[in-house]
Design an enzyme around this catalytic site. Structure first.
Site, short mmCIF file in Angstrom:
data_model
loop_
_atom_site.label_atom_id
_atom_site.label_comp_id
_atom_site.label_asym_id
_atom_site.label_seq_id
_atom_site.Cartn_x
_atom_site.Cartn_y
_atom_site.Cartn_z
CG LEU A 1 -1.88 -1.20 1.32
CD1 LEU A 1 -2.80 -1.04 2.52
CD2 LEU A 1 -2.68 -1.40 0.04
CG HIS A 2 1.31 3.30 -3.35
ND1 HIS A 2 0.32 4.07 -3.91
CD2 HIS A 2 1.46 2.23 -4.17
CE1 HIS A 2 -0.08 3.52 -5.03
NE2 HIS A 2 0.57 2.38 -5.20
CG HIS B 1 -3.02 1.19 -2.52
ND1 HIS B 1 -1.67 1.02 -2.59
CD2 HIS B 1 -3.56 0.37 -3.45
CE1 HIS B 1 -1.39 0.12 -3.52
NE2 HIS B 1 -2.50 -0.28 -4.06
CD GLN C 1 -4.15 -8.59 -10.98
OE1 GLN C 1 -5.15 -8.88 -10.33
NE2 GLN C 1 -3.80 -7.32 -11.17
N GLY D 1 -8.52 3.26 -9.12
CA GLY D 1 -7.74 4.43 -9.52
C GLY D 1 -7.69 4.59 -11.04
CB VAL E 1 -2.19 9.73 -5.82
CG1 VAL E 1 -1.36 10.53 -4.83
CG2 VAL E 1 -3.64 9.66 -5.36
CB SER F 1 3.27 -1.46 -5.58
OG SER F 1 1.98 -1.15 -5.17
NE ARG F 2 4.66 -4.01 -11.65
CZ ARG F 2 3.33 -4.07 -11.79
NH1 ARG F 2 2.63 -2.97 -11.84
NH2 ARG F 2 2.72 -5.24 -11.88
O1 PAF Z 1 -5.40 -2.64 -9.37
C1 PAF Z 1 -5.08 -3.59 -8.65
O2 PAF Z 1 -4.39 -3.44 -7.64
C2 PAF Z 1 -5.56 -5.00 -9.01
O3 PAF Z 1 -5.62 -5.16 -10.38
C3 PAF Z 1 -6.88 -5.38 -8.35
C4 PAF Z 1 -8.02 -4.49 -8.83
C5 PAF Z 1 -6.77 -5.27 -6.84
C6 PAF Z 1 -7.26 -6.83 -8.70
O4 PAF Z 1 -6.31 -7.73 -8.23
#
Ligand code: PAF
Length: 265
Positions: free
Chosen positions: A33-34, A37, A61, A147, A176, A186-187
């Protein structure tokens, strides 16, 4: 301490106990989280009586194993941050509880998921849409917050909600940015100090070039590996790599042309 639910059944019985009148806001995350989020979470807190955040690093994903394995995960730190923000509950399931079918059932979108992120990351949006559908079904929120940095994702989630008549409002939240304009991700922390300084050129070039060709050219000149720059449906989208770290961003074409107009005056 905020309650952390690992199983959907535990969450469901807790949710059933929440008074009916309460509106429930939901922010799905993969952890790491940053401030990006946090802004979604603050908006959910402001607009709902109860906010739940999910932390689930959804491996379906990720088309690239290295990207999945290097995703920054620090569960305790994330939960401490959520506690400070004052959310109501965390939903943090494991793979088996999210995928009892081991990903045999997949949600696929046939058109808008194909270009850009879909072309560069085969299977990415199948994983995103499948997990988002599962999460929305389990959490059962009134509103869910996404976002605009992941604009293609946002549009596809909105499309899925319409296509499957899901009773949830999808709320789009502005990207943001760090002070130098780089979209928070996060990267970003994987970039060296030099690359981090250069990375600010990415949004600047994307946001000030006359057209996608010019943006692509300028980005290459500046030292980025360009995956795509595309002007589509009133927006400019871009994805680049720097030191192997993938950065994506997008801007409304209307604001780009206004900016160019102003700079000519
Ligand atoms: O945007 C993200 O962080 C991800 O794609 C999500 C929506 C949490 C699904 O894993």
């Amino acid at each position: 301490m905020i309650p952390v639910f690992r199983k959907k059944e535990e969450w469901s019985s807790y949710r059933d106990g929440l008074p009916d009148a309460k509106t429930l806001g939901f922010v799905p995350t993969m952890g790491g989280l940053h401030e990006g989020h946090c802004s979604l979470i603050r908006r959910s807190l402001a607009e709902n009586d109860f906010t739940v955040v999910s932390i689930f690093l959804n491996r379906t994903q990720f088309n690239n194993v290295a990207d999945f394995e290097s995703y920054p995960a620090n569960f305790e730190q994330d939960v401490a941050l959520l506690q400070d923000l004052g959310i109501g509950a965390v939903f943090a399931p494991d793979y088996d509880s999210m995928y009892p079918d081991n990903y045999a059932y997949v949600v696929s979108e046939a058109l808008d998921s194909k270009p850009m992120e879909g072309a560069e990351r085969p299977g990415h949006f199948d994983g995103v849409l499948t997990v988002v559908l599962k999460l929305l079904n389990i959490v059962s929120p009134d509103r869910a917050y996404f976002g605009e940095k992941d604009y293609q994702q946002l549009q596809l989630v909105k499309g899925m909600v319409q296509a499957f008549f899901l009773p949830v409002e999808i709320v789009a939240c502005e990207t943001v940015r760090a002070e130098d304009g780089l979209a928070l991700s996060s990267r970003n922390h994987r970039l060296s100090r030099e690359a981090r300084a250069l990375s600010a050129m990415f949004p600047r070039i994307l946001n000030t070039s006359e057209d996608s060709k010019e943006a692509e050219c300028e980005l290459k000149k500046a030292g980025f590996d360009v995956e795509y720059v595309e002007d589509k449906d009133g927006r400019r989208y871009g994805a680049v790599r720097l030191e192997g770290v993938r950065l994506i961003d997008n801007f409304a074409l209307r604001t780009i042309s206004q900016k160019i107009e102003r700079s000519r005056r």
